[in-house]
Design a protein around this motif. Structure first.
Motif, PDB file in Angstrom:
ATOM      1  N   ALA A 102       0.825  -1.217   0.000  1.00 59.44           N
ATOM      2  CA  ALA A 102       0.000   0.000   0.000  1.00 59.44           C
ATOM      3  C   ALA A 102       0.859   1.267   0.000  1.00 59.44           C
ATOM      4  O   ALA A 102       0.337   2.376   0.091  1.00 59.44           O
ATOM      5  CB  ALA A 102      -0.924  -0.007   1.212  1.00 59.44           C
ATOM      6  N   LYS A 103       2.185   1.079  -0.068  1.00 54.82           N
ATOM      7  CA  LYS A 103       3.154   2.187  -0.076  1.00 54.82           C
ATOM      8  C   LYS A 103       3.142   2.996   1.226  1.00 54.82           C
ATOM      9  O   LYS A 103       3.354   4.206   1.228  1.00 54.82           O
ATOM     10  CB  LYS A 103       2.935   3.106  -1.287  1.00 54.82           C
ATOM     11  CG  LYS A 103       3.036   2.400  -2.620  1.00 54.82           C
ATOM     12  CD  LYS A 103       3.004   3.371  -3.779  1.00 54.82           C
ATOM     13  CE  LYS A 103       2.989   2.660  -5.113  1.00 54.82           C
ATOM     14  NZ  LYS A 103       4.090   1.716  -5.291  1.00 54.82           N
ATOM     15  N   GLY A 104       2.855   2.292   2.314  1.00 53.19           N
ATOM     16  CA  GLY A 104       2.918   2.929   3.617  1.00 53.19           C
ATOM     17  C   GLY A 104       1.739   2.565   4.480  1.00 53.19           C
ATOM     18  O   GLY A 104       0.700   2.098   3.991  1.00 53.19           O
ATOM     19  N   GLY A 105       1.901   2.757   5.773  1.00 57.15           N
ATOM     20  CA  GLY A 105       0.811   2.475   6.693  1.00 57.15           C
ATOM     21  C   GLY A 105       1.330   2.112   8.073  1.00 57.15           C
ATOM     22  O   GLY A 105       2.539   2.086   8.323  1.00 57.15           O
ATOM     23  N   VAL A 106       0.396   1.828   8.967  1.00 61.75           N
ATOM     24  CA  VAL A 106       0.717   1.452  10.344  1.00 61.75           C
ATOM     25  C   VAL A 106       0.482  -0.045  10.510  1.00 61.75           C
ATOM     26  O   VAL A 106      -0.642  -0.521  10.306  1.00 61.75           O
ATOM     27  CB  VAL A 106      -0.152   2.231  11.354  1.00 61.75           C
ATOM     28  CG1 VAL A 106       0.137   1.753  12.779  1.00 61.75           C
ATOM     29  CG2 VAL A 106       0.086   3.725  11.230  1.00 61.75           C
ATOM     30  N   VAL A 107       1.539  -0.775  10.837  1.00 64.38           N
ATOM     31  CA  VAL A 107       1.382  -2.179  11.196  1.00 64.38           C
ATOM     32  C   VAL A 107       1.035  -2.180  12.679  1.00 64.38           C
ATOM     33  O   VAL A 107       1.887  -1.925  13.540  1.00 64.38           O
ATOM     34  CB  VAL A 107       2.671  -2.964  10.915  1.00 64.38           C
ATOM     35  CG1 VAL A 107       2.518  -4.411  11.390  1.00 64.38           C
ATOM     36  CG2 VAL A 107       3.003  -2.915   9.425  1.00 64.38           C
ATOM     37  N   PHE A 108      -0.223  -2.430  12.961  1.00 70.94           N
ATOM     38  CA  PHE A 108      -0.748  -2.237  14.316  1.00 70.94           C
ATOM     39  C   PHE A 108      -0.752  -3.554  15.072  1.00 70.94           C
ATOM     40  O   PHE A 108      -1.255  -4.578  14.591  1.00 70.94           O
ATOM     41  CB  PHE A 108      -2.163  -1.668  14.243  1.00 70.94           C
ATOM     42  CG  PHE A 108      -2.761  -1.380  15.590  1.00 70.94           C
ATOM     43  CD1 PHE A 108      -2.184  -0.451  16.440  1.00 70.94           C
ATOM     44  CD2 PHE A 108      -3.905  -2.043  16.017  1.00 70.94           C
ATOM     45  CE1 PHE A 108      -2.724  -0.172  17.687  1.00 70.94           C
ATOM     46  CE2 PHE A 108      -4.463  -1.775  17.263  1.00 70.94           C
ATOM     47  CZ  PHE A 108      -3.863  -0.839  18.098  1.00 70.94           C
ATOM     48  N   ILE A 109      -0.175  -3.520  16.269  1.00 68.59           N
ATOM     49  CA  ILE A 109      -0.106  -4.702  17.119  1.00 68.59           C
ATOM     50  C   ILE A 109      -0.912  -4.405  18.382  1.00 68.59           C
ATOM     51  O   ILE A 109      -0.458  -3.689  19.279  1.00 68.59           O
ATOM     52  CB  ILE A 109       1.358  -5.037  17.478  1.00 68.59           C
ATOM     53  CG1 ILE A 109       2.202  -5.135  16.195  1.00 68.59           C
ATOM     54  CG2 ILE A 109       1.437  -6.339  18.270  1.00 68.59           C
ATOM     55  CD1 ILE A 109       3.677  -5.381  16.438  1.00 68.59           C
ATOM     56  N   ASN A 131       7.570   5.330   5.110  1.00 66.77           N
ATOM     57  CA  ASN A 131       6.252   5.651   5.671  1.00 66.77           C
ATOM     58  C   ASN A 131       5.542   4.448   6.287  1.00 66.77           C
ATOM     59  O   ASN A 131       4.324   4.292   6.155  1.00 66.77           O
ATOM     60  CB  ASN A 131       5.353   6.272   4.585  1.00 66.77           C
ATOM     61  CG  ASN A 131       5.986   7.486   3.947  1.00 66.77           C
ATOM     62  OD1 ASN A 131       6.446   8.392   4.632  1.00 66.77           O
ATOM     63  ND2 ASN A 131       6.036   7.495   2.619  1.00 66.77           N
ATOM     64  N   ILE A 132       6.302   3.615   6.961  1.00 68.62           N
ATOM     65  CA  ILE A 132       5.720   2.476   7.685  1.00 68.62           C
ATOM     66  C   ILE A 132       6.104   2.575   9.155  1.00 68.62           C
ATOM     67  O   ILE A 132       7.271   2.775   9.501  1.00 68.62           O
ATOM     68  CB  ILE A 132       6.170   1.135   7.094  1.00 68.62           C
ATOM     69  CG1 ILE A 132       5.558   0.949   5.696  1.00 68.62           C
ATOM     70  CG2 ILE A 132       5.770  -0.025   8.012  1.00 68.62           C
ATOM     71  CD1 ILE A 132       5.916  -0.345   5.024  1.00 68.62           C
ATOM     72  N   VAL A 133       5.110   2.437  10.004  1.00 70.07           N
ATOM     73  CA  VAL A 133       5.309   2.501  11.448  1.00 70.07           C
ATOM     74  C   VAL A 133       4.814   1.196  12.065  1.00 70.07           C
ATOM     75  O   VAL A 133       3.688   0.766  11.792  1.00 70.07           O
ATOM     76  CB  VAL A 133       4.552   3.692  12.071  1.00 70.07           C
ATOM     77  CG1 VAL A 133       4.767   3.732  13.585  1.00 70.07           C
ATOM     78  CG2 VAL A 133       4.980   5.008  11.434  1.00 70.07           C
ATOM     79  N   GLN A 290      21.542   5.738  -0.454  1.00 67.43           N
ATOM     80  CA  GLN A 290      20.177   5.217  -0.546  1.00 67.43           C
ATOM     81  C   GLN A 290      19.539   5.107   0.837  1.00 67.43           C
ATOM     82  O   GLN A 290      20.137   4.550   1.762  1.00 67.43           O
ATOM     83  CB  GLN A 290      20.193   3.836  -1.211  1.00 67.43           C
ATOM     84  CG  GLN A 290      18.811   3.249  -1.466  1.00 67.43           C
ATOM     85  CD  GLN A 290      18.865   1.874  -2.114  1.00 67.43           C
ATOM     86  OE1 GLN A 290      19.962   1.354  -2.399  1.00 67.43           O
ATOM     87  NE2 GLN A 290      17.711   1.281  -2.358  1.00 67.43           N
ATOM     88  N   VAL A 291      18.332   5.616   0.970  1.00 70.92           N
ATOM     89  CA  VAL A 291      17.596   5.541   2.232  1.00 70.92           C
ATOM     90  C   VAL A 291      16.122   5.286   1.964  1.00 70.92           C
ATOM     91  O   VAL A 291      15.622   5.502   0.857  1.00 70.92           O
ATOM     92  CB  VAL A 291      17.724   6.848   3.065  1.00 70.92           C
ATOM     93  CG1 VAL A 291      19.170   7.156   3.396  1.00 70.92           C
ATOM     94  CG2 VAL A 291      17.066   8.029   2.359  1.00 70.92           C
ATOM     95  N   ILE A 292      15.425   4.828   2.994  1.00 66.42           N
ATOM     96  CA  ILE A 292      13.979   4.975   3.071  1.00 66.42           C
ATOM     97  C   ILE A 292      13.714   5.910   4.242  1.00 66.42           C
ATOM     98  O   ILE A 292      14.587   6.111   5.088  1.00 66.42           O
ATOM     99  CB  ILE A 292      13.242   3.629   3.232  1.00 66.42           C
ATOM    100  CG1 ILE A 292      13.752   2.857   4.459  1.00 66.42           C
ATOM    101  CG2 ILE A 292      13.368   2.799   1.974  1.00 66.42           C
ATOM    102  CD1 ILE A 292      12.989   1.555   4.735  1.00 66.42           C
ATOM    103  N   SER A 293      12.527   6.491   4.301  1.00 65.99           N
ATOM    104  CA  SER A 293      12.315   7.560   5.279  1.00 65.99           C
ATOM    105  C   SER A 293      10.985   7.435   5.998  1.00 65.99           C
ATOM    106  O   SER A 293      10.081   6.698   5.577  1.00 65.99           O
ATOM    107  CB  SER A 293      12.401   8.923   4.588  1.00 65.99           C
ATOM    108  OG  SER A 293      11.412   9.042   3.585  1.00 65.99           O
TER     109      SER A 293
END
Length: 558
Positions: A102-109, A131-133, A290-293
């Protein structure tokens, strides 16, 4: 779910009263007064400007996830079930992959205990997209627990201590070990451009032979290959120890990561200033980085299963069996409001820029390390509490070509002290650090010193026994170990201001600048003072963090 702790009126008054009292009770440091004058005049000062460290380079606080409008990917929707005996690795992997697609989002636990690493597990979890938390419902009792049942296996037979982390954030397919190497000649850069003009420390731009190579690159890395000519620049006019094989034979190498603001002709303009003089004679070059942010890990209790009395370098289990979070080649990443229990090491920030580890606790059984900041630039660890039974073997670490990093308001009253693990570290601030001993440094004697010029120790509080004539640059063996080639902590010309607590004394010639030894100075925090001075006003995120830290600690520790 929101995790916001508003500042109430009483807290504001208490903070204000505390600041006023500190200003009255403590003299304003002379070196701080000189720094402000030097900045106004555009002069180089004794103090480096450390204020650009951390998320968004210190300019703003980490955003609350509830305000980001991210889609949530609840691991229980992918098969995870709390508080049972079945491993939830597959469900967590699936939720992460869904967020990446989905190109980002919250993986909620959600709250509850989730078992991972049950049986043989070599890789842990990887997050390869911006953009993933990874977010839980709180690290306090009754919140979210990730229980690492079995230790992480790995096949790195040479280095016992470099094992996998349970959660690793990195760009997809990037072999970060290849780029995060002090053997800079072996790094597989496909694009390079030589620096052709001198640029002074504090400058915001460099000139290269072909800047067009970087027009689509948000981040670059400046690299200086090994050379012996630069030794005096980075160490000063000091003798070296004969056993420092790498430095004596190859010289010094350096790097720092920068965010590009714009390119004009062959001039690359950065968002933030250089941390050293860049001399073309030393063959500096620029390469893409190279990074992701905007990746985060928060509100989770990470529980390992390390129960044995820790023995340094005993085996892979003791050194790296249970490790928490690794952020490799990340920009604007964070780990916050987490508790790490019975782990060998909690967090590693490597090859990254402007990342923050803030408002976290480590407890349970003593393990190997705390937080490592390696190969990166302007990263930040703050509001960290070590409550392990004996204190972690290594405290907060900046090492391995790290530059411009800050450790702020660290409390490890039983810990061995801060760590500088060698490898050409420079421009580091340890600010309002409390520890039992002076240091818990590591690194093989062949690759010392532990830090080049640019280290500042500000208002350090020692809680353990005093040391007489502590020497930051000893050129002889320790009296208690005359045959050992480990001759003690080696920091080139450190700045030591406001050292207090135990009545430790120092060899004066081993310190570059010293002031108020035995008594705290004002400002209490150099990082806060420099950041406020640079921005023209105190950023709200500082007091928000300080207030929320006290409230959050009470909730976790009760």
């Amino acid at each position: 779910m929101k995790f916001i702790y508003p500042i109430n009126l009483i807290t504001i008054l208490l903070i204000s009263f505390s600041v006023i009292n500190q200003a009255v009770a403590q003299k304003e440091a002379k070196v701080w007064k000189a720094y402000k004058k030097d900045v106004k005049k555009g002069k180089k000062s004794v103090l480096i400007d450390y204020s650009h460290a951390g998320y968004a380079f210190g300019n703003e606080g980490i955003p609350e996830v509830s305000k980001l409008s991210y889609k949530y990917f609840d691991i229980t929707h992918y098969g995870a079930k709390a508080n049972d005996t079945i491993a939830d690795d597959d469900a967590i992997h699936a939720a992460i992959r869904a967020a990446e697609n989905a190109k980002g989002g919250v993986v909620f636990i959600p709250k509850g205990r989730y078992i991972v690493s049950k049986g043989v597990n070599f890789k842990g979890f990887e997050i390869n997209h911006s953009n993933i938390v990874i977010k839980g419902e709180g690290a306090w009792a009754g919140g979210t627990e990730i229980f690492m049942q079995d230790y992480m296996r790995h096949d790195k037979t040479i280095f016992k201590w470099i094992g996998p982390h349970m959660f690793t954030f990195r760009p997809k397919g990037l072999d970060y070990d290849a780029f995060c190497s002090t053997t800079t000649s072996s790094r597989p850069y496909k694009i390079k451009s030589k620096v052709v003009k001198f640029a002074a420390e504090g400058s915001y731009e460099i000139e290269v032979d072909d800047a067009s190579k970087f027009k689509n690159q948000p981040y670059i890395i400046l690299v200086m290959p090994y050379n012996t000519e630069s030794i005096t620049d980075f160490l000063g006019n000091v003798p070296t120890r004969p056993q420092w094989e790498r430095l004596n034979n190859k010289g010094i190498t350096a790097n720092e990561i920068h965010k590009i603001k714009r390119i004009k002709g062959n001039t690359i303009v950065f968002e933030h200033p250089l941390l050293t003089d860049v001399k073309p004679d030393y063959n500096w070059y620029v390469a893409p980085h190279q990074v992701i942010s905007e990746c985060g890990f928060e509100d989770i209790h990470v529980i390992g299963n390390f129960q044995e009395p820790f023995v340094h370098h005993k085996n892979k289990i003791h050194d790296s069996g249970w490790k928490g979070v690794n952020m490799a080649h990340i920009a604007n990443g964070w780990v916050r409001r987490c508790v790490f229990t019975n782990v060998n090491s909690a967090v590693r920030i490597t090859g990254s820029i402007s990342c923050s580890v803030i408002m976290n606790i480590i407890d349970g059984n003593q393990g190997h390390g705390s937080v490592e900041m390696t190969f990166g630039t302007r990263n930040f660890t703050g509001l960290w509490l070590d409550k392990t039974n004996l204190g972690q073997w290594h405290g907060i670490d900046a090492s391995h070509m790290a530059a411009g990093n800050v450790a702020w308001r660290i409390s490890a009253p039983q810990g061995r002290g801060f760590d500088l693990h060698s490898g050409y570290t420079r421009a580091t601030l340890y600010d309002c650090y409390e520890a039992y001993n002076m240091s818990g440094n590591g690194g093989n004697y062949k690759v010392e010193p532990h830090h080049l010029k640019g280290f500042t120790l500000w208002n350090f509080k020692q809680t353990g026994p005093a040391v007489k004539n502590y020497n930051y640059w000893s050129l002889k063996p320790k009296s208690e170990a005359p045959k050992s080639l480990y001759w003690g902590f080696a920091i080139a010309q450190p700045v030591v201001v406001g050292f207090h607590g135990s009545k430790t004394t120092f060899v004066a010639s081993s310190i570059g600048y010293k002031e108020s030894l035995g008594k705290k100075v004002y400002p209490e925090s150099l990082f806060e003072a420099q950041l406020t001075y640079r921005l023209g006003e105190r950023p709200t995120w500082l007091d928000d963090a300080l207030n929320n830290w006290e409230i959050w600690k009470q909730q976790v520790l009760q």
